[in-house]
Design an enzyme around this catalytic site. Sequence first.
Site, PDB file in Angstrom:
ATOM      1  N   ASP A 145       1.207  -1.097  -0.164  1.00 34.13           N
ATOM      2  CA  ASP A 145       0.375   0.165   0.376  1.00 34.13           C
ATOM      3  C   ASP A 145       0.898   1.245  -0.419  1.00 34.13           C
ATOM      4  O   ASP A 145       2.462   0.999   0.273  1.00 34.13           O
ATOM      5  CB  ASP A 145      -0.641   0.121   0.588  1.00 34.13           C
ATOM      6  CG  ASP A 145      -2.090   0.556   1.078  1.00 34.13           C
ATOM      7  OD1 ASP A 145      -2.543   1.724   0.174  1.00 34.13           O
ATOM      8  OD2 ASP A 145      -2.843   0.903   1.867  1.00 34.13           O
TER       9      ASP A 145
HETATM   10  C1  NOJ Z   1      -4.150   4.257   0.056  1.00 36.40           C
HETATM   11  C2  NOJ Z   1      -5.048   2.923   0.444  1.00 36.40           C
HETATM   12  O1  NOJ Z   1      -5.540   2.335   1.543  1.00 36.40           O
HETATM   13  C3  NOJ Z   1      -5.254   2.213  -1.210  1.00 36.40           C
HETATM   14  O2  NOJ Z   1      -6.905   1.520  -0.764  1.00 36.40           O
HETATM   15  C4  NOJ Z   1      -4.846   2.810  -1.911  1.00 36.40           C
HETATM   16  O3  NOJ Z   1      -5.242   1.376  -3.231  1.00 36.40           O
HETATM   17  C5  NOJ Z   1      -3.610   3.089  -2.817  1.00 36.40           C
HETATM   18  N1  NOJ Z   1      -3.827   4.093  -1.195  1.00 36.40           N
HETATM   19  C6  NOJ Z   1      -3.380   3.840  -3.875  1.00 36.40           C
HETATM   20  O4  NOJ Z   1      -4.479   4.894  -3.752  1.00 36.40           O
END
Ligand code: NOJ
Length: 735
Positions: A293
Amino acid sequence: MKKNIIHCLVFLIVFTSTLFAGNKKDKLLYKDAKQPIEKRIEDLLSRMTLEEKVMQLNQYTLGRNDNANNMADPVNDIPGEIGSLIYFSSNPELRNKVQKKAIEQTRLGIPIIFGYDVIHGFRTLYPISLGQASSWNPALVEKACAVAAQEARMSGVDWTFSPMIDVARDGRWGRVAEGYGEDTYTNAIFAAASVKGYQGNDLSSEKNVAACLKHYIGYGASEAGRDYVYTEISKQTLWDTYMLPYEAGVKAGAATLMSSFNDISGTPGSANYYTLTEVLKNRWKHDGFVVSDWGSIEQLRPQGVAANKKEAALKAFKAGLEMDMMNRCYDNHLGELVKEGKVSQEQLNEAVRRVLRVKFRLGLFDRPYTPESTEKERFYRPENLKIAEQLAEESIVLLKNQNKTLPLRRVSKIAVVGPMAKSQWNLLGSWAAQGKSEDIPSIFDAIKAEYKNQAEVSYALGCEFDGNDRSKFEEAKSIASKADVILFCLGEKKDWSGENASRSSIALPKIQEDLVMELKKLGKPVILILSNGRPLELNGLEPISDAILTMWQPGTPGGKPLAGVLSGRVNPSGKLAMTFPYSTGQIPIYYNHRRSARPHQGKYQDIPIAPLYEFAHGLSYTTFQYADLKASALSLKPDGKLTMEIAVTNTGDVDGYETVHWFINDPVSTISRPVKELKFFEKKMIKKGETATYQFIVDLKRDFGFIDEDGERFLEAGDYYVMVKDKKIKIEIVN
Ligand code: NOJ
């Protein structure tokens, strides 16, 4: 002179033909679309330098830059060797420019994979996932995801960071909006449906995108509903609550997964060898890749398991995490770690292989560029809008309908009041991708259109979403006093749910409640229309409301589906995928809890223990009568075959969809089992006066058995109950 020219010509012909022949002979195998993918991968890998390999394992962002004047800047900044980019634009122009750099200006011409958060649609938005789950219509969700995939891929996005399949039981956590609710099986079914929708049968098609199961794993257990915090998850719970949706998504062919932010009982999801390698790769044989993430590798430092970025890179990589999303850990340290022998060449190769495999499957090597198209060709295709609208209709849940207040048929004056009434922006929901609020009909506009020439529809704001300003109450009272019925359009703003959007109380802000209380004094029917990204605490308003419904955050269809439900054009069929607690203090509350030692005790002194609206609750304008349950056998051996049936009759006077939920209960087992476990559901249209038969073909081990803390499934002899609504039947398994 003539002779010279002839000599020159001959030389040129010989030279170009040898060049051509040479090219043909040396045609790089990995560039040959006719070769099998695995061969192409190995060929390419054998040509790559350490640096080129490392770069494949990184993802940067390609800014929100669609200004033509600055277009070149991000292109120059981005190294052509980068593995992936997050792409924020709604057309392929910038993507193609950057891709050109990767293809033409790098040694090996490896295409970039462009990813984006396409969570509930790209331009055509459909309801948030929690709403989708309330439709209990996975086939429709699959179609909606295919719509998102088509719009995204044609706009230059190859890969969506979706679906989120985190079982979530704490409505304070803003991200409950993004998943399919509190139940494991439900998340598993929608995981598979959305993966199929996004990926179709052929990833390389110009209409499909690679899916990404997230956030692997246990993120939904965030303590006290706060984001990014610790999660306490025993291995038993990991397996029986959180794993199944991921297993289902992997089986459905999900190309990628995203590792989670949360610390799982001491080992963060992004450094967890057990989940990332032992389970995902060794046991489930997943052959795609895992992306971190955003920053979740770097965050191993604040989480206390890595002293610096290099150590974080080492831990995450060794655990089985292949791609670094915006951490700048792999690009800066992985090469060094290989040179120091802390990461082996083979480990590096295996990670790169996985990334390349997904790129090959997407057809990026053979068609790296996205064809240009017009917005009209890409977005809002009529058939796509229809799917979004149907899904929004089916996701609306009628929570209360005292004395058949709804549908509103014989009314001549309708007062529409409240901060949601004219809001378009808030109906988008979180992660609205390229959705445009100006394209969305507000609730007020939709009701006006629905009741055109039938009723006079007036509007007053009444109050803002929060704050203490009661100055507009009087105006609202005045229009409401002239109406036959008051529609209160209330709820949560768009950014009150989603990532990093926790709330300590899930009640509506007091000002919204006060508005209802104040206007209730007029003695008119009170109808609550809620748009929300989580379950809400409604115990204050529920007793004074005649009807309550939630439309969640519907996306592009906006208020139209809701207006259809109000008028009776649409018969509501949604049922909750997440419990509405009586009050926030009951959280965590979910239907499939394990048993209490003293079921008759352990109550609250100040509030009931029952939720306000339980899982699977949802009303219709018609009535359904359930006959008794039938079983093909009441006693059988573990390898026996069992089919359950129930007949449901539509006894009302309108056609309606009915979803039947099949639960099981195992009262005595080696490990204590939940009081109820959903094992199957099915939705059917039943015409008025007609009867439909619902069938559940039981797989005894899968449906009656339990999973232990190592993920092994067991079926024990003994009594089991199969339950549908208040019907129950005992089935005995004998050895
Ligand atoms: C953080 C989020 O937790 C995740 O769900 C998302 O896909 C990513 N950022 C990319 O934006």
